[in-house]
Design a protein around this motif. Structure first.
Motif, PDB file in Angstrom:
ATOM      1  N   TYR A  91      -1.416  -2.388 -10.207  1.00 31.84           N
ATOM      2  CA  TYR A  91      -1.798  -2.352  -9.603  1.00 31.84           C
ATOM      3  C   TYR A  91      -3.498  -1.297  -8.916  1.00 31.84           C
ATOM      4  CZ  TYR A  91       2.128  -5.381  -8.607  1.00 31.84           C
ATOM      5  OH  TYR A  91       2.794  -6.249  -8.412  1.00 31.84           O
ATOM      6  N   MET A  94      -3.250   1.198  -6.167  1.00 33.09           N
ATOM      7  CA  MET A  94      -1.333   2.254  -6.502  1.00 33.09           C
ATOM      8  C   MET A  94      -2.457   3.288  -6.329  1.00 33.09           C
ATOM      9  SD  MET A  94       1.798   1.504  -7.555  1.00 33.09           S
ATOM     10  CE  MET A  94       2.631   0.026  -6.069  1.00 33.09           C
ATOM     11  N   THR A 102       7.453   3.934  -7.582  1.00 34.80           N
ATOM     12  CA  THR A 102       7.955   2.194  -7.119  1.00 34.80           C
ATOM     13  C   THR A 102       8.578   2.177  -8.459  1.00 34.80           C
ATOM     14  OG1 THR A 102       6.043   1.683  -6.171  1.00 34.80           O
ATOM     15  CG2 THR A 102       7.321  -0.189  -7.527  1.00 34.80           C
ATOM     16  N   ARG A 105      12.217   3.669  -8.422  1.00 34.60           N
ATOM     17  CA  ARG A 105      13.141   2.637  -7.796  1.00 34.60           C
ATOM     18  C   ARG A 105      13.288   1.595  -7.857  1.00 34.60           C
ATOM     19  NH1 ARG A 105      15.625   3.604  -2.827  1.00 34.60           N
ATOM     20  NH2 ARG A 105      15.540   1.641  -1.631  1.00 34.60           N
ATOM     21  N   LEU A 106      12.995   1.411  -8.995  1.00 31.33           N
ATOM     22  CA  LEU A 106      13.451   0.083  -9.854  1.00 31.33           C
ATOM     23  C   LEU A 106      14.633   0.390 -10.691  1.00 31.33           C
ATOM     24  CD1 LEU A 106      10.495  -2.314 -11.072  1.00 31.33           C
ATOM     25  CD2 LEU A 106      12.159  -1.961  -8.706  1.00 31.33           C
ATOM     26  N   TRP A 111      15.916   6.851  -1.846  1.00 32.42           N
ATOM     27  CA  TRP A 111      15.186   7.363  -2.135  1.00 32.42           C
ATOM     28  C   TRP A 111      14.435   8.631  -1.809  1.00 32.42           C
ATOM     29  CZ3 TRP A 111      11.972   3.621  -1.402  1.00 32.42           C
ATOM     30  CH2 TRP A 111      11.072   3.143  -0.565  1.00 32.42           C
TER      31      TRP A 111
ATOM     32  N   ALA B  25      12.227  -3.353  -3.374  1.00 36.91           N
ATOM     33  CA  ALA B  25      11.695  -2.740  -4.078  1.00 36.91           C
ATOM     34  C   ALA B  25      10.550  -3.573  -4.448  1.00 36.91           C
ATOM     35  CB  ALA B  25      11.980  -1.455  -5.088  1.00 36.91           C
ATOM     36  N   ILE B  26      10.343  -4.812  -5.756  1.00 38.59           N
ATOM     37  CA  ILE B  26       9.442  -5.233  -5.910  1.00 38.59           C
ATOM     38  C   ILE B  26       8.518  -6.365  -4.623  1.00 38.59           C
ATOM     39  CG2 ILE B  26       9.007  -7.942  -6.809  1.00 38.59           C
ATOM     40  CD1 ILE B  26      10.814  -6.328  -9.047  1.00 38.59           C
ATOM     41  N   ARG B  28       8.570  -4.910  -1.009  1.00 38.26           N
ATOM     42  CA  ARG B  28       8.346  -4.415  -0.432  1.00 38.26           C
ATOM     43  C   ARG B  28       6.735  -3.326  -1.472  1.00 38.26           C
ATOM     44  NH1 ARG B  28      12.694  -1.741   0.335  1.00 38.26           N
ATOM     45  NH2 ARG B  28      13.119  -0.064  -1.507  1.00 38.26           N
ATOM     46  N   THR B  29       6.659  -3.997  -2.694  1.00 36.46           N
ATOM     47  CA  THR B  29       4.965  -3.531  -3.204  1.00 36.46           C
ATOM     48  C   THR B  29       4.034  -4.425  -3.600  1.00 36.46           C
ATOM     49  OG1 THR B  29       6.398  -2.603  -4.944  1.00 36.46           O
ATOM     50  CG2 THR B  29       4.777  -2.635  -6.105  1.00 36.46           C
TER      51      THR B  29
END
Lengths: 317, 297
Positions: A91, A94, A102, A105-106, A111, B25-26, B28-29
């Protein structure tokens, strides 16, 4: 690859993958252990298929791919894996920091842990100070670094890098190569694909050469070169007696061609080991003369990965 | 590149969240990506303009002294009734359904940004090489679309419900009309779930804004016209089931138990079944598309 089973992080056992009637990878058995393994091949050779299978995004038609003790498609295996795809787009609005965060986080971190790992990964790839810029404003080199950051943030045991040096200038390439080397030195298994073979020559411990979906050769660059001793090798020798040296060498049965330019003689030999033995004997024999043969510098011009690959490719076609 | 300091790695023994948490998370992104563009804020603001109108009506009904006749006129003009025991208890439902057009426009615009771009730019490998499966990615995207739909429909409807309770003299309004809450949630689930799966599937295949918008508009406008024409030509009301918006409304109203006309009472179950079948097909197509990208790219 590695020698003991405990070190082997990525395993391909008789893996075949078909795309309809087309074979993407055929009966490949490989063991990847700690260090950098270069995956070489032209377009369509099967590099991407191999990386997709390793990253669990494709299932093999036959055989099995394992990361550690886990099937590569399992979530447990993906936890051990860091993947840096060839594509450079994400993106574009971003920021680099958001992107790494991001992706990290996956992996299921909290956090605070995600934030810490993101900062550590950005620092590691030297992007900490540029992480708040939008991805759309990044150069090729910066994108590669950010992609590396998202791949290493969760401390993977196996790191798959698909063409990580594409589009990077020589200085950036050195830095990324060094980063890859550092990651491997920590005991990680790093698999780097490339079709620009010279890129891997400096960083790869092992090479796997693919051609038409099959493993054509594997081993260190030196091992691969040794297998090709019957192939011509070009050697450049700098000597103040270049003409005299050329005249002596041309008589050797293993010498196919001699070219003298100034103080340098370029010799093409069909039997490199025999030529080096003969050359040593010649120099020793002429050492007692009033004007002994002096060799100031000697280098093989085509012993690099590129030449090896060319030879192998020619052999395959 | 530092050799020490924060660049050093350290072991972590914390509890990892389940892969299902990655859906959040996906989602929110996706939402962050969407609302980086001003155009979506504008459409959202236009959509919420209607909320302000309804909020003003509630304010007027509860706070201003006006004759009963004027109150009734106001209620009739907005077809608004805040009570669950009222046979015409369609106030909040009317609001949600009045948002249809703006929801449709927003979804037509956001399909490309939220899902199409993932396929167009080939960013799926980034997601799918993580500790998630395809279903987590798809679910995250669907949740994001549901949130967009709810931001324009269910959330403001609840805000109106809360507002009405706050403005009345007794808070008993909420307890007496509690059925409105599950009814709105159910309606929102049907509306959000169905449109999200359909939009995700269309966006995954068409990817770019123009084709997605045209297909989306055709799906809801042309099929609606076609349904009416076929109904008029044959006299069979079941042709109206071809209209997806109508089906969505009927299926959603099953939770409310109130239908616009007596004739509409006959069709909601068929409409729900039809939506379920089409949504299942769209979901299968979406999963297939995600997998196909992996194989082909």
């Amino acid at each position: 690859m590695s020698t003991t089973n405990t070190e082997i992080a990525l395993t391909f056992d008789g893996v075949t993958r078909f795309y309809g009637p087309v074979i993407g990878l055929g009966d490949v058995t490989l063991r990847f252990g700690p260090g950098v393994t270069g995956l070489l091949g032209t377009n369509g050779a099967g590099k991407s298929t191999l990386l997709k299978l390793a990253s669990g995004r494709l299932r093999p038609t036959q055989g099995c791919v394992r990361i550690g003790d886990f099937d590569a498609t399992s979530l447990a295996a993906k936890r051990l894996l860091g993947y840096c795809p060839e594509i450079n787009k994400f993106y574009e609005e971003m920021t680099g920091r958001e992107f790494v965060r991001t992706m990290t986080r996956l992996y299921g971190y909290s956090w605070s842990e995600t934030r810490q790992r993101t900062e550590a990964a950005l620092d590691r790839v030297g992007m900490l100070d540029r992480a708040d810029r939008a991805l759309g404003g990044y150069s090729h080199g910066m994108r590669q670094r950010i992609k590396l950051a998202q791949a290493v943030a969760h401390e993977p045991r196996v790191l798959l890098l698909d063409e990580p040096l594409t589009g990077i200038d020589p200085a950036g390439r050195r830095e990324v190569n060094q980063l890859i080397r550092d990651l491997a030195d920590e005991g990680r298994t790093v698999v780097v694909s490339s079709h620009l073979l010279v890129e891997l020559e400096q960083s790869a411990d092992h090479l796997v050469m693919l051609q038409r979906g099959r493993v054509q050769a594997e081993g260190t660059l030196a091992e691969l070169r040794r297998r090709l001793d019957d192939q011509p090798l070009t050697i450049r020798i700098e000597s103040p007696q270049a003409r005299r040296l050329a005249a002596i060498c041309v008589a050797g049965p293993e010498v196919a061609q001699v070219d003298v330019r100034g103080d340098a003689v370029t010799i093409r030999t069909t039997d490199a080991p025999q030529f080096f033995v003969a050359l040593n004997e010649l120099i020793a024999a002429h050492s007692q003369e009033t004007e002994p043969l002096v060799v100031e510098r000697m280098e093989t011009l085509d012993a690099g990965a590129e030449a090896v690959f060319d030879y192998l490719q020619r052999g395959a076609t | 590149m530092s050799a020490n300091g924060v660049g050093d790695y350290r072991p972590w023994h914390g509890e990892r969240r389940a892969p299902l948490a990655a859906c959040g998370a996906i989602m929110r992104t996706s939402l962050r990506q969407l609302f980086r563009r001003k155009v979506y804020w504008i459409v959202l603001a236009i959509g919420l303009g209607q909320y302000l109108v309804y909020a003003s009506v509630i304010y007027g009904l509860t706070q201003m002294q006006m004759p009963e006749r004027s109150k009734n006129m106001l209620l009739q003009s907005f077809n608004f009734s805040p009570n669950a025991d009222d046979p015409q208890e369609t106030g909040y439902l009317q609001f949600v359904e009045a948002q249809s057009l703006v929801v449709m426009i927003l979804l037509a615009l956001c399909g490309s940004q939220m899902i199409g771009s993932d396929f167009r730019d080939g960013v799926l490998p980034f997601y799918l090489s993580r500790r998630i499966e395809r279903r987590h990615y798809v679910l995250g995207k669907i949740l994001a679309i549901i949130v967009v739909v709810w931001l324009l429909t269910v959330v403001p409807a609840f805000a109106l419900f809360i507002e009405f309770g706050l403005f009345t003299t007794s808070l008993d309004y909420w307890w007496e009309n509690w059925k409105i809450v599950p009814a709105l949630l159910g309606y929102g689930l049907v509306l959000g779930g169905v449109t999200a799966v359909w939009l995700a599937a269309i966006s995954a295949y068409l990817q770019r804004l123009a084709p997605i918008a045209v297909t989306w508009a055709s799906l809801f406008l042309l099929t609606g016209r076609l349904a009416l024409a076929l109904r008029d030509a044959t006299g069979d009301r079941r042709w109206l089931l071809l209209d997806p918006w109508r089906d969505l409304r009927l299926a959603g109203r099953l939770f409310y138990g109130v239908f616009p006309t007596a004739d509409d009472r006959q069709l909601p179950l068929q409409a729900a079944a039809l939506l379920a079948v089409v949504t299942a097909i769209a979901f299968a197509a979406l999963m297939r598309r995600v997998r196909a990208v992996e194989v082909v790219s």
